[in-house]
Scaffold this active site. Structure first.
Site, PDB file in Angstrom:
ATOM      1  N   GLY A  12       0.781  -1.226   0.000  1.00  0.00           N
ATOM      2  CA  GLY A  12       0.000   0.000   0.000  1.00  0.00           C
ATOM      3  C   GLY A  12       0.813   1.276   0.000  1.00  0.00           C
ATOM      4  O   GLY A  12       0.389   2.277   0.574  1.00  0.00           O
ATOM      5  N   ASN A  14       1.326   3.232  -2.566  1.00  0.00           N
ATOM      6  CA  ASN A  14       0.556   4.236  -3.296  1.00  0.00           C
ATOM      7  C   ASN A  14      -0.629   4.727  -2.473  1.00  0.00           C
ATOM      8  O   ASN A  14      -1.012   5.893  -2.554  1.00  0.00           O
ATOM      9  CB  ASN A  14       0.084   3.677  -4.643  1.00  0.00           C
ATOM     10  N   ARG A  66     -15.770 -17.489  -9.517  1.00  0.00           N
ATOM     11  CA  ARG A  66     -15.490 -16.083  -9.766  1.00  0.00           C
ATOM     12  C   ARG A  66     -16.774 -15.266  -9.909  1.00  0.00           C
ATOM     13  O   ARG A  66     -16.820 -14.097  -9.538  1.00  0.00           O
ATOM     14  CB  ARG A  66     -14.603 -15.942 -11.007  1.00  0.00           C
ATOM     15  N   ASN A 108      -6.250   3.658 -12.613  1.00  0.00           N
ATOM     16  CA  ASN A 108      -5.209   2.695 -12.275  1.00  0.00           C
ATOM     17  C   ASN A 108      -3.843   3.350 -12.407  1.00  0.00           C
ATOM     18  O   ASN A 108      -3.644   4.209 -13.264  1.00  0.00           O
ATOM     19  CB  ASN A 108      -5.292   1.483 -13.217  1.00  0.00           C
ATOM     20  N   HIS A 110      -0.028   2.398 -13.330  1.00  0.00           N
ATOM     21  CA  HIS A 110       0.759   1.317 -13.944  1.00  0.00           C
ATOM     22  C   HIS A 110       2.222   1.752 -14.016  1.00  0.00           C
ATOM     23  O   HIS A 110       2.518   2.881 -14.421  1.00  0.00           O
ATOM     24  CB  HIS A 110       0.242   1.010 -15.350  1.00  0.00           C
ATOM     25  N   ASP A 151      -4.973  -2.091 -19.406  1.00  0.00           N
ATOM     26  CA  ASP A 151      -4.110  -0.907 -19.545  1.00  0.00           C
ATOM     27  C   ASP A 151      -4.386  -0.147 -20.842  1.00  0.00           C
ATOM     28  O   ASP A 151      -3.480   0.445 -21.436  1.00  0.00           O
ATOM     29  CB  ASP A 151      -2.621  -1.300 -19.485  1.00  0.00           C
ATOM     30  N   GLU A 181       5.289   7.250  -9.523  1.00  0.00           N
ATOM     31  CA  GLU A 181       3.975   6.796  -9.044  1.00  0.00           C
ATOM     32  C   GLU A 181       3.445   7.651  -7.899  1.00  0.00           C
ATOM     33  O   GLU A 181       2.276   8.075  -7.916  1.00  0.00           O
ATOM     34  CB  GLU A 181       4.048   5.336  -8.601  1.00  0.00           C
TER      35      GLU A 181
END
Length: 210
Positions: A12, A14, A66, A108, A110, A151, A181
């Site tokens: 964690g 970020n 799932r 997101n 990346h 992405d 980031e």
């Protein structure tokens, strides 16, 4: 006030950058409403608790299949009712129904300059291993909106980082986090919170401050 839900699988860092950005006033008009991890041992959950933020573990392993997990996952997100979902190192595929319901409200981070070293199979250290194997001289990070692809959503921000002689995947990973980031993810959230982004097709335009 922008209500943010952060999804994370590991330490964690970020997430911490987001907390720090809010605490320092770099991210305005924003509150972290909840943190969800698929890993009960993720230190990110401890970071959330230390900030008084709801911390939940929701793992596909706990469900029969799932499909059952996806339903429970989406229902949990609905209960938190976020304005923005942030994927900060989340290693679970986002259900298509969630992407549709939260269109242009999921972002997101990346660890590459998309489209380089992105897509299926490129995550975590694999991104940096790929970059070093290819011999590139510049890497970086990208914040983008999440769509049905991997992405492939509209790019919000990117920041480059130089590759140093003798870099290992681990040293490169750390420097990309520190120099890219942890800077562009808070910046992107702040832009969204203050209504400074416009999406036109697959392009993102940053509006000037009023």
């Amino acid at each position: 006030m922008l209500k943010v839900l952060v999804l994370v699988s590991g330490g964690g860092t970020n997430l911490q950058a987001i907390f720090d950005g809010i605490d320092r006033g770099l991210i305005k008009n924003t509150v972290v409403e909840g943190v969800i991890s698929n890993n009960k041992n993720a230190y990110a959950l401890e970071r959330a608790k230390k900030h008084g933020v709801k911390a939940l573990c929701l793992s596909p392993k706990e469900y029969a299949d799932r499909g059952a997990f996806n339903e429970a996952f989406l229902e949990t997100v609905r209960e938190i009712a976020p304005d923005l979902i942030v994927l900060a190192g989340f290693l679970v595929v986002i259900p298509p129904a969630m992407i549709k319901e939260y269109q242009n409200r999921i972002i997101n981070i990346h660890p590459s300059l998309i489209p380089a070293f992105s897509g299926t199979g490129f995550y975590g250290l694999k991104v940096h291993e790929g970059a070093l194997a290819r011999g590139v001289k510049i890497v970086g990070a990208t914040v983008h909106f999440v769509d049905e692809g991997t992405d492939t959503g509209p790019i919000i921000l990117q920041k480059s980082v130089m590759v140093n002689p003798g870099d290992t995947p681990e040293t490169l990973q750390r420097r990309v986090m520190e120099e890219a980031e942890w800077q562009i993810l808070p910046e992107a959230i702040n832009l969204i919170a203050n209504d400074r982004l416009e999406i036109e097709g697959n392009q993102v335009r940053i509006k000037e401050k009023e």
